[in-house]
Scaffold this motif. Structure first.
Motif, PDB file in Angstrom:
ATOM      1  N   MET A  44      12.013 -33.320  -5.601  1.00 53.46           N
ATOM      2  CA  MET A  44      11.181 -31.687  -6.488  1.00 53.46           C
ATOM      3  C   MET A  44       9.460 -31.675  -5.467  1.00 53.46           C
ATOM      4  O   MET A  44       8.825 -32.887  -6.599  1.00 53.46           O
ATOM      5  N   LYS A  45       9.301 -31.307  -4.679  1.00 53.85           N
ATOM      6  CA  LYS A  45       8.168 -31.367  -4.857  1.00 53.85           C
ATOM      7  C   LYS A  45       7.371 -29.767  -5.165  1.00 53.85           C
ATOM      8  O   LYS A  45       7.910 -28.685  -5.639  1.00 53.85           O
ATOM      9  N   LYS A  46       5.941 -30.533  -5.971  1.00 57.07           N
ATOM     10  CA  LYS A  46       5.596 -29.678  -6.397  1.00 57.07           C
ATOM     11  C   LYS A  46       4.066 -28.793  -6.013  1.00 57.07           C
ATOM     12  O   LYS A  46       3.622 -29.587  -5.482  1.00 57.07           O
ATOM     13  N   THR A  47       4.112 -27.311  -5.803  1.00 54.99           N
ATOM     14  CA  THR A  47       2.489 -26.796  -4.781  1.00 54.99           C
ATOM     15  C   THR A  47       1.954 -25.684  -6.218  1.00 54.99           C
ATOM     16  O   THR A  47       2.950 -25.009  -6.632  1.00 54.99           O
ATOM     17  N   ILE A  48       0.710 -26.240  -5.973  1.00 54.69           N
ATOM     18  CA  ILE A  48       0.373 -25.077  -6.489  1.00 54.69           C
ATOM     19  C   ILE A  48      -0.741 -24.273  -6.265  1.00 54.69           C
ATOM     20  O   ILE A  48      -1.434 -24.523  -5.420  1.00 54.69           O
ATOM     21  N   PHE A  49      -0.812 -22.808  -5.880  1.00 54.08           N
ATOM     22  CA  PHE A  49      -1.460 -21.860  -5.577  1.00 54.08           C
ATOM     23  C   PHE A  49      -2.499 -20.955  -6.593  1.00 54.08           C
ATOM     24  O   PHE A  49      -1.619 -20.671  -7.485  1.00 54.08           O
ATOM     25  N   HIS A  85      -5.309 -17.372 -11.266  1.00 53.68           N
ATOM     26  CA  HIS A  85      -3.973 -18.111 -11.120  1.00 53.68           C
ATOM     27  C   HIS A  85      -3.567 -18.833 -10.868  1.00 53.68           C
ATOM     28  O   HIS A  85      -2.851 -18.752  -9.890  1.00 53.68           O
ATOM     29  N   PRO A  86      -3.147 -19.959 -11.562  1.00 55.25           N
ATOM     30  CA  PRO A  86      -2.182 -21.056 -10.620  1.00 55.25           C
ATOM     31  C   PRO A  86      -0.725 -20.679 -11.145  1.00 55.25           C
ATOM     32  O   PRO A  86       0.158 -19.898 -11.751  1.00 55.25           O
ATOM     33  N   ILE A  87       0.094 -20.231  -9.264  1.00 50.38           N
ATOM     34  CA  ILE A  87       1.264 -19.984  -9.471  1.00 50.38           C
ATOM     35  C   ILE A  87       2.340 -21.105  -8.761  1.00 50.38           C
ATOM     36  O   ILE A  87       1.770 -21.767  -8.032  1.00 50.38           O
ATOM     37  N   THR A  88       3.081 -21.672  -9.346  1.00 51.46           N
ATOM     38  CA  THR A  88       4.108 -23.154  -9.325  1.00 51.46           C
ATOM     39  C   THR A  88       4.993 -22.900  -8.471  1.00 51.46           C
ATOM     40  O   THR A  88       5.479 -21.734  -8.443  1.00 51.46           O
ATOM     41  N   PHE A  89       5.055 -23.467  -7.137  1.00 52.67           N
ATOM     42  CA  PHE A  89       6.189 -23.512  -6.520  1.00 52.67           C
ATOM     43  C   PHE A  89       7.272 -24.732  -6.890  1.00 52.67           C
ATOM     44  O   PHE A  89       6.153 -25.828  -6.501  1.00 52.67           O
ATOM     45  N   GLU A  90       8.262 -24.901  -6.124  1.00 51.09           N
ATOM     46  CA  GLU A  90       8.420 -25.565  -6.858  1.00 51.09           C
ATOM     47  C   GLU A  90       9.946 -25.623  -5.409  1.00 51.09           C
ATOM     48  O   GLU A  90      11.001 -25.145  -5.839  1.00 51.09           O
ATOM     49  N   ASP A  91       9.700 -26.756  -4.767  1.00 50.75           N
ATOM     50  CA  ASP A  91      10.955 -26.855  -3.366  1.00 50.75           C
ATOM     51  C   ASP A  91      11.367 -28.478  -3.283  1.00 50.75           C
ATOM     52  O   ASP A  91      10.810 -29.838  -3.464  1.00 50.75           O
ATOM     53  N   SER A  92      12.490 -28.546  -3.014  1.00 48.76           N
ATOM     54  CA  SER A  92      13.824 -29.235  -2.280  1.00 48.76           C
ATOM     55  C   SER A  92      14.410 -29.199  -1.322  1.00 48.76           C
ATOM     56  O   SER A  92      14.305 -27.965  -1.001  1.00 48.76           O
ATOM     57  N   ASP A  93      15.542 -30.124  -0.547  1.00 45.47           N
ATOM     58  CA  ASP A  93      16.103 -29.765   0.445  1.00 45.47           C
ATOM     59  C   ASP A  93      16.962 -28.241   0.304  1.00 45.47           C
ATOM     60  O   ASP A  93      17.256 -27.576   0.694  1.00 45.47           O
ATOM     61  N   THR A  94      17.690 -28.271  -1.020  1.00 40.18           N
ATOM     62  CA  THR A  94      18.079 -27.459  -1.198  1.00 40.18           C
ATOM     63  C   THR A  94      17.774 -25.846  -1.974  1.00 40.18           C
ATOM     64  O   THR A  94      18.293 -24.500  -2.243  1.00 40.18           O
ATOM     65  N   GLU A  95      16.824 -26.243  -3.118  1.00 34.01           N
ATOM     66  CA  GLU A  95      15.660 -25.112  -3.886  1.00 34.01           C
ATOM     67  C   GLU A  95      14.334 -24.659  -3.459  1.00 34.01           C
ATOM     68  O   GLU A  95      13.639 -26.113  -3.306  1.00 34.01           O
ATOM     69  N   HIS A  96      14.107 -23.407  -3.403  1.00 28.27           N
ATOM     70  CA  HIS A  96      13.099 -23.375  -3.423  1.00 28.27           C
ATOM     71  C   HIS A  96      12.430 -22.147  -4.429  1.00 28.27           C
ATOM     72  O   HIS A  96      13.295 -20.648  -4.500  1.00 28.27           O
TER      73      HIS A  96
END
Length: 77
Positions: A1-6, A11-22
């Motif tokens: 799972m790829k984790k990206t923080i914007f 304030h940091p907001i974490t997004f997690e992405d995989s092939d099937t989930e966002h």
């Protein structure tokens, strides 16, 4: 799972992405709005209706609450 923080309003907001989930960490997201609370958002009638319709159309849970582990908080698809 790829984790990206914007960052939003400092304030940091974490997004997690995989092939099937966002997923986005809604608990972190709401912290960017100091006068708002996650419980109020979840209990709101319009939120409940939106979540219900979206879950019925997608077949997946829209809100996921994690109480332990690495991903504590409320997450949204």
């Amino acid at each position: 799972m790829k984790k990206t923080i914007f960052e939003y309003n400092g304030h940091p907001i974490t997004f997690e992405d995989s092939d099937t989930e966002h997923m986005v960490n809604a608990t972190e997201m709401i912290k960017a709005f100091p006068k708002k609370r996650m419980n109020d958002f979840i209990r709101n009638g319009q939120t409940k209706e939106f979540v219900s319709v979206l879950e019925s159309k997608t077949g997946i849970p829209v809100l996921v609450v994690n109480h332990g582990g690495n991903n504590v908080g409320t997450w949204m698809h």
